[in-house]
Design a protein around this motif. Sequence first.
Motif, short mmCIF file in Angstrom:
data_model
loop_
_atom_site.label_atom_id
_atom_site.label_comp_id
_atom_site.label_asym_id
_atom_site.label_seq_id
_atom_site.Cartn_x
_atom_site.Cartn_y
_atom_site.Cartn_z
N THR A 332 0.80 -1.23 0.00
CA THR A 332 0.00 0.00 0.00
C THR A 332 0.83 1.28 0.00
O THR A 332 0.28 2.38 -0.01
CB THR A 332 -0.93 0.03 1.22
N GLY A 333 2.13 1.16 0.01
CA GLY A 333 2.97 2.35 0.01
C GLY A 333 4.43 1.99 -0.10
O GLY A 333 4.82 0.83 0.06
N GLY A 334 5.29 2.98 -0.38
CA GLY A 334 6.71 2.74 -0.49
C GLY A 334 7.09 2.07 -1.81
O GLY A 334 6.37 2.17 -2.80
N SER A 335 8.20 1.38 -1.81
CA SER A 335 8.66 0.70 -3.02
C SER A 335 9.22 -0.67 -2.65
O SER A 335 9.57 -0.92 -1.49
CB SER A 335 9.73 1.53 -3.74
N TRP A 336 9.30 -1.53 -3.65
CA TRP A 336 9.81 -2.88 -3.45
C TRP A 336 11.34 -2.86 -3.55
O TRP A 336 11.90 -2.70 -4.63
CB TRP A 336 9.23 -3.82 -4.49
N LYS A 337 11.99 -2.98 -2.39
CA LYS A 337 13.45 -3.01 -2.38
C LYS A 337 13.93 -4.28 -3.06
O LYS A 337 13.45 -5.37 -2.79
CB LYS A 337 13.97 -2.95 -0.94
N GLY A 338 14.88 -4.13 -3.94
CA GLY A 338 15.37 -5.25 -4.72
C GLY A 338 14.75 -5.31 -6.10
O GLY A 338 15.31 -5.91 -7.01
N LEU A 339 13.59 -4.66 -6.26
CA LEU A 339 12.95 -4.58 -7.57
C LEU A 339 13.05 -3.19 -8.16
O LEU A 339 13.00 -3.01 -9.37
CB LEU A 339 11.47 -4.99 -7.46
N GLY A 340 13.15 -2.19 -7.26
CA GLY A 340 13.20 -0.81 -7.74
C GLY A 340 11.89 -0.35 -8.36
O GLY A 340 11.88 0.47 -9.28
N ILE A 341 10.76 -0.87 -7.85
CA ILE A 341 9.44 -0.52 -8.38
C ILE A 341 8.58 0.01 -7.25
O ILE A 341 8.48 -0.60 -6.18
CB ILE A 341 8.75 -1.76 -9.00
N ASP A 342 7.97 1.19 -7.47
CA ASP A 342 7.05 1.73 -6.48
C ASP A 342 5.83 0.83 -6.35
O ASP A 342 5.43 0.16 -7.30
CB ASP A 342 6.61 3.15 -6.87
N TRP A 343 5.23 0.85 -5.17
CA TRP A 343 4.12 -0.08 -4.88
C TRP A 343 2.99 0.00 -5.91
O TRP A 343 2.44 -1.01 -6.33
CB TRP A 343 3.58 0.19 -3.47
N ASN A 344 2.66 1.25 -6.32
CA ASN A 344 1.53 1.42 -7.24
C ASN A 344 1.93 1.36 -8.71
O ASN A 344 1.10 1.59 -9.59
CB ASN A 344 0.78 2.71 -6.96
N ASP A 345 3.19 1.02 -8.98
CA ASP A 345 3.62 0.82 -10.36
C ASP A 345 3.56 -0.65 -10.77
O ASP A 345 3.78 -0.98 -11.95
CB ASP A 345 5.06 1.34 -10.56
#
Length: 372
Positions: A332-345
């Motif tokens: 629901t917020g932030g980004s996926w560390k290790g993927l470099g993708i924001d949560w809503n992307d």
Amino acid sequence: MTAREHLKIRAVRAEQGGAGVFAFFLQGSDITRIADISRIRREEQELRGFQRGVIREHVKQITAFLDSGPVLFPNAIILAMAPEIEFASARGRTPGSICEVGDAGTLTIPIYPEGRRAAWIVDGQQRSLALAEARDRSIAVPVIGFVSADLAIQREQFILVNKAKPLPTRLINELLPEVTVLLPRDLAARQLPSALCEALNTDPSSPFYGLIRRESDRKDKVGIVTDSALIETMRMSLKTPAGALGQFKHNGRGNDTEAMYEALLLYWSAVRDTFPDAWGKPPIESRLMHSAGIRAMGALMDPIMLRTDGVSDRVAAVRTTLKRLAPYCAWTGGSWKGLGIDWNDIQSTSQHISKLSDHLMHLERDLARGAA
């Protein structure tokens, strides 16, 4: 001189666009006796024919269905027929108040060698080939034939017939559990997952109760999770004996659907309770409820459930595993560390689903090793 062989059948004739159109029944094995398949090809740069090549797997699936026993097979074959066919109206009194749309009579079609036949298959080539290979060669098949030797008209009809929008996948998925006949392999693989999906949506004890979007829903009922995402997740788990659901699949001896359903309840209830702030929200607010999130967490179900198999308190073991993973998730917020993708992307693309699934499985495995 040998007399020309003919096939005589009862038919009804009508007119459409100045052309004769006939409706009749044939035995399945007779279709390829009177009709050729006009394959698309080029001869000296000129386009010939219009039919695609044979899809052997499709023909094989239809043949298996036809050989499964007494079957209902009302799918009409569409033929283009040469002007040399003959039609003789039936004689006799016409019943009173009859709807005068067609003229009943006898249709005579000459039988020629392959490549010179008096009819061409416009729609239904795979079905026609399957009917010719079926054990029961006397299956009565409905046929619609129109008179035209003009290749341009045949191509036009071929395109019009085949450009129709296919049935929505979600509509087929929802209908599958109600079907009891032998299904082609691709549909059969979705039948059990669809039934399990329906149970998850209607069982008050299910974490998905009332949250799944199905084709039959009223317009004022808006589900959150697409049934296709859940069905695909379950289908993949059923494909292998190493799957959380596949371990309960016994070919030839039935399936332990009760055990499958209990596994689904256990796992997804733990997911709901591990991520309470992300559960039950629209996908635009929570990527856990997005099809990508469902598919990724579904992929994670197999290793987690199999690793906890045999543990005395399996419920606690699954919840401990998910709790360990929770701080690294960005639903629901932030980004996926290790993927470099924001949560809503995160999007419902094969690339994003694969990346997120692999990331979660590698992360969970590394965390499990560290806790050991």
